[in-house]
Design a protein around this motif. Structure first.
Motif, PDB file in Angstrom:
ATOM      1  N   GLY A   1     -52.166 -21.303  28.497  1.00 54.06           N
ATOM      2  CA  GLY A   1     -53.547 -21.521  28.100  1.00 54.06           C
ATOM      3  C   GLY A   1     -54.403 -21.934  29.273  1.00 54.06           C
ATOM      4  O   GLY A   1     -55.566 -21.517  29.396  1.00 54.06           O
ATOM      5  N   GLU A   2     -53.846 -22.747  30.163  1.00 57.58           N
ATOM      6  CA  GLU A   2     -54.598 -23.215  31.329  1.00 57.58           C
ATOM      7  C   GLU A   2     -54.971 -22.037  32.240  1.00 57.58           C
ATOM      8  O   GLU A   2     -56.103 -21.939  32.731  1.00 57.58           O
ATOM      9  CB  GLU A   2     -53.778 -24.236  32.116  1.00 57.58           C
TER      10      GLU A   2
ATOM     11  N   PRO B   1     -46.614 -24.158  25.353  1.00 54.73           N
ATOM     12  CA  PRO B   1     -46.686 -25.532  25.863  1.00 54.73           C
ATOM     13  C   PRO B   1     -48.058 -25.813  26.457  1.00 54.73           C
ATOM     14  O   PRO B   1     -48.764 -24.895  26.879  1.00 54.73           O
ATOM     15  CB  PRO B   1     -45.594 -25.542  26.951  1.00 54.73           C
ATOM     16  N   GLY B   2     -48.445 -27.083  26.464  1.00 50.11           N
ATOM     17  CA  GLY B   2     -49.768 -27.436  26.978  1.00 50.11           C
ATOM     18  C   GLY B   2     -50.832 -27.043  25.976  1.00 50.11           C
ATOM     19  O   GLY B   2     -50.812 -27.472  24.819  1.00 50.11           O
ATOM     20  N   ILE B   3     -51.754 -26.215  26.405  1.00 54.46           N
ATOM     21  CA  ILE B   3     -52.817 -25.732  25.519  1.00 54.46           C
ATOM     22  C   ILE B   3     -52.259 -24.608  24.643  1.00 54.46           C
ATOM     23  O   ILE B   3     -51.909 -23.542  25.150  1.00 54.46           O
ATOM     24  CB  ILE B   3     -54.021 -25.219  26.332  1.00 54.46           C
TER      25      ILE B   3
ATOM     26  N   GLY C   1     -52.252 -21.739  21.386  1.00 53.76           N
ATOM     27  CA  GLY C   1     -53.152 -20.626  21.103  1.00 53.76           C
ATOM     28  C   GLY C   1     -54.357 -21.011  20.279  1.00 53.76           C
ATOM     29  O   GLY C   1     -55.460 -20.481  20.482  1.00 53.76           O
ATOM     30  N   ILE C   2     -54.174 -21.928  19.325  1.00 45.92           N
ATOM     31  CA  ILE C   2     -55.288 -22.320  18.467  1.00 45.92           C
ATOM     32  C   ILE C   2     -56.338 -23.077  19.271  1.00 45.92           C
ATOM     33  O   ILE C   2     -57.539 -22.830  19.152  1.00 45.92           O
ATOM     34  CB  ILE C   2     -54.772 -23.162  17.280  1.00 45.92           C
ATOM     35  N   GLU C   3     -55.875 -23.988  20.133  1.00 44.94           N
ATOM     36  CA  GLU C   3     -56.819 -24.737  20.973  1.00 44.94           C
ATOM     37  C   GLU C   3     -57.510 -23.805  21.966  1.00 44.94           C
ATOM     38  O   GLU C   3     -58.715 -23.920  22.220  1.00 44.94           O
ATOM     39  CB  GLU C   3     -56.090 -25.843  21.720  1.00 44.94           C
ATOM     40  N   LEU C   4     -56.764 -22.847  22.522  1.00 46.23           N
ATOM     41  CA  LEU C   4     -57.345 -21.883  23.455  1.00 46.23           C
ATOM     42  C   LEU C   4     -58.423 -21.049  22.772  1.00 46.23           C
ATOM     43  O   LEU C   4     -59.506 -20.841  23.313  1.00 46.23           O
ATOM     44  CB  LEU C   4     -56.238 -20.973  24.011  1.00 46.23           C
ATOM     45  N   ALA C   5     -58.118 -20.590  21.559  1.00 44.04           N
ATOM     46  CA  ALA C   5     -59.092 -19.778  20.816  1.00 44.04           C
ATOM     47  C   ALA C   5     -60.358 -20.573  20.543  1.00 44.04           C
ATOM     48  O   ALA C   5     -61.476 -20.050  20.659  1.00 44.04           O
ATOM     49  CB  ALA C   5     -58.469 -19.288  19.516  1.00 44.04           C
ATOM     50  N   ALA C   6     -60.192 -21.852  20.170  1.00 46.00           N
ATOM     51  CA  ALA C   6     -61.350 -22.690  19.873  1.00 46.00           C
ATOM     52  C   ALA C   6     -62.245 -22.836  21.106  1.00 46.00           C
ATOM     53  O   ALA C   6     -63.473 -22.749  21.019  1.00 46.00           O
ATOM     54  CB  ALA C   6     -60.890 -24.056  19.381  1.00 46.00           C
ATOM     55  N   ARG C   7     -61.627 -23.048  22.276  1.00 42.96           N
ATOM     56  CA  ARG C   7     -62.414 -23.195  23.507  1.00 42.96           C
ATOM     57  C   ARG C   7     -63.124 -21.895  23.872  1.00 42.96           C
ATOM     58  O   ARG C   7     -64.275 -21.895  24.318  1.00 42.96           O
ATOM     59  CB  ARG C   7     -61.504 -23.635  24.656  1.00 42.96           C
ATOM     60  N   CYS C   8     -62.423 -20.775  23.685  1.00 39.04           N
ATOM     61  CA  CYS C   8     -63.010 -19.473  24.014  1.00 39.04           C
ATOM     62  C   CYS C   8     -64.215 -19.176  23.121  1.00 39.04           C
ATOM     63  O   CYS C   8     -65.245 -18.691  23.585  1.00 39.04           O
ATOM     64  CB  CYS C   8     -61.968 -18.369  23.858  1.00 39.04           C
ATOM     65  N   LYS C   9     -64.072 -19.446  21.806  1.00 38.70           N
ATOM     66  CA  LYS C   9     -65.167 -19.179  20.877  1.00 38.70           C
ATOM     67  C   LYS C   9     -66.375 -20.054  21.179  1.00 38.70           C
ATOM     68  O   LYS C   9     -67.519 -19.647  20.987  1.00 38.70           O
ATOM     69  CB  LYS C   9     -64.710 -19.412  19.436  1.00 38.70           C
ATOM     70  N   LYS C  10     -66.115 -21.280  21.651  1.00 36.23           N
ATOM     71  CA  LYS C  10     -67.218 -22.175  21.988  1.00 36.23           C
ATOM     72  C   LYS C  10     -67.983 -21.653  23.197  1.00 36.23           C
ATOM     73  O   LYS C  10     -69.213 -21.703  23.240  1.00 36.23           O
ATOM     74  CB  LYS C  10     -66.678 -23.578  22.274  1.00 36.23           C
TER      75      LYS C  10
END
Length: 528
Positions: free
Chosen positions: A37-38, A59-61, A63-72
């Motif tokens: 994710g990083e 591990p780390g970031i 997929g769900i957290e990555l998707a949330a950041r991308c959509k933002k």
């Protein structure tokens, strides 16, 4: 070409997707790849990505957290989640952060390609909408007639306030208002020839507007707008005496043209000069009323605002504007204070120029309409209404009528607010109890709304206002708190705890529990 980014901590999965999917034939460029994710976020900072294909569990970031950041960062990005967990909760979590697709491992290339084709269609539509919107904005900005028409519509509706006049003046390059504004309203009466089909009406409407605009084109500082197929309004800014005369001479020409060529008689209303922009809405309403009354007897007239019977217009405003508006605002808790201010202004207006008996009749009419409302507060019973009405009849001064009526309206607004607040409190309390008693079920906002016979969006607003949380956040908090209680009992297994608090799988329960508490369920149990 559409640019995709594949993110997975398994090199074989990344390589397989990059190699076996027919990217070029689907309209995509060769995809970029990342192993975490990083690393994906670093790429996203440097490149525009249209489609994100990401594994859920990393591990780390994740997929769900990555998707949330991308959509933002890029709300238009299309997100496809890939997971080995065949579980509804992860799908739900992915949807909540904005994922548009979800596939399970082992991956089927045909399924991935189907999702990518759908993404391409969505992206093409979004780009087309953006392009056409930009083109439309350019056309609107370049068309002064459209902007002027919008200005006049806002003006007569009272939407042009003192704070926005300056911006409209700059945009339209209007002169400073020194001599005021004069309105001339052209309104078609009736057809004297055949032709009521849609095409004929459109052609007549266009001819009507063109007749007015061409006839008045040589008069300075006149803005013309079509209010509908049967109305054209002109706004004459700083009208000089000679310009007024020239405009009025053109009125008969316009009437003759429309009658001879289209069989349409035209009634014209001419306002007095309005000193301020804020006077225009009332002047427009006065002309509309005057012209409607005149048409009952004769068509094709030219009417001046000073011919209007003020008493007739005042009576019409009382019955069709003042009383309905006060009752409407009192019915909405947020507008109660505004309703009292509006009512006070109406009484002040009526006190100047109207008799005591007229003011009493207005107050009694207002109270009578309120007493007939099926939703009136129980605290204001029939006896109290009769008592206030009698006191109004006994008044000897206009100020006493105003004070009594406004005091009653204030009591009405307070009683309505209190009653509504009590009802809402009991409703939300009942819903909270229901949620706690049915934690093991998948309770939805729609289900709760249908049970209580209210709109789901309205229920969401009420719940947030009462509790400070959304319904989904509240359910999640209650589930986790109940889970903590159950985890203190070592005889209840973790998967049993998950079932008791409404999670379909122990895996998603463990994921969400750690996300919220920072510990897995077992770590929490061991610690406590």
């Amino acid at each position: 070409m559409i640019q995709a980014l594949i993110v997975d901590d398994e090199p074989m999965h990344v390589e397989g997707l990059a190699r076996h999917v027919q990217w070029e034939s689907l309209g995509y460029a060769q995809p970029l790849t990342a192993m975490s994710g990083e690393a994906a976020l670093a790429i996203l900072r440097e490149r525009r990505i249209d489609v994100l294909v990401t594994d859920v569990s990393m591990p780390g970031i994740n997929g769900i957290e990555l998707a949330a950041r991308c959509k933002k960062a890029n709300p238009g990005i299309q997100v496809l989640m890939v997971s080995g967990y065949d579980e509804f909760e992860f799908v739900q979590e992915a949807i909540e952060v904005g994922a548009r697709g979800y596939v399970l491992k082992p991956i089927k290339v045909a399924e991935i390609e189907g999702k990518l084709a759908a993404f391409r269609a969505s992206l093409e539509k979004m780009r087309r909408i953006e392009a056409e919107t930009t083109e439309l904005q350019a056309k609107v900005s370049g068309s002064l007639d459209v902007v002027k028409e919008r200005f006049i519509h806002d003006l007569i509706e009272g939407a042009v306030e003192s704070e926005t006049v300056a911006s409209w003046t700059r945009l339209l390059e209007l002169p400073d208002l020194q001599e005021g504004v004069r309105l001339v309203l052209f309104s078609s009466d009736r057809l004297l020839v055949e032709g009521t089909d849609a095409r004929s009406r459109v052609m007549r409407g266009a001819a009507f507007f063109k007749a007015v605009s061409v006839s008045l084109s040589d008069i300075c500082s006149v803005i013309i707008a079509k209010l509908g197929p049967e109305e054209v309004l002109t706004v004459h800014i700083n009208p000089a005496s000679e310009d007024k005369a020239r405009l009025e001479k053109q009125i008969s020409f316009i009437q003759d043209v429309m009658l001879e060529q289209h069989g349409l008689s035209i009634t014209v209303g001419i306002s007095q000069t309005c000193p301020k922009w804020s006077d225009v809405p009332l002047a427009y309403r006065r002309m509309k009323f005057m012209m409607a009354r005149a048409r009952l007897l004769e068509r094709g007239l030219v009417l001046y605002e000073n011919q209007l019977d003020d008493n007739d217009f005042q009576n019409q405003r009382v019955s069709e504007e003042y009383i309905p508006e006060i009752i409407h605002m009192l019915g909405e808790a947020k507008q109660a204070d505004k309703a009292l201010e509006y009512a006070s202004n109406v009484f002040a207006l009526l006190e100047t120029g109207q008799s005591l008996s007229y003011l009493q009749a207005f107050a009694l009419g207002l109270l009578s309409e309120l007493s007939r409302k099926p939703t009136r507060p129980e605290a204001l019973n029939a006896e109290m209404n009769v008592s206030v009405m009698q006191q109004i009849l006994d008044c000897s001064q206009a100020s006493q009528v105003r004070q009594l009526a406004l005091r009653y309206l204030a009591q009405y607004a307070t009683a309505s607010r209190n009653e509504q607040a009590t009802q809402q409190h009991h409703l939300i309390q009942a819903i909270c109890e229901y949620i706690y008693e049915h934690l093991h079920e998948n309770v939805t906002v729609k289900q709760l709304a249908e049970m209580n016979h209210i709109n789901a969006s309205y229920l969401s607003v009420l719940f947030k206002k009462e509790t400070g949380q959304t319904i989904s956040d509240y359910i999640q908090e209650v589930r986790i708190n109940r889970a903590k209680e159950l985890l203190h009992n070592p005889t209840v297994r973790v998967y049993e705890v998950a079932e008791k608090v409404g999670f379909q799988t122990a895996a998603y329960f463990a994921y969400l529990f750690k996300k919220i508490t920072g510990q897995t369920p077992q770590e929490y149990r061991n610690y406590h």
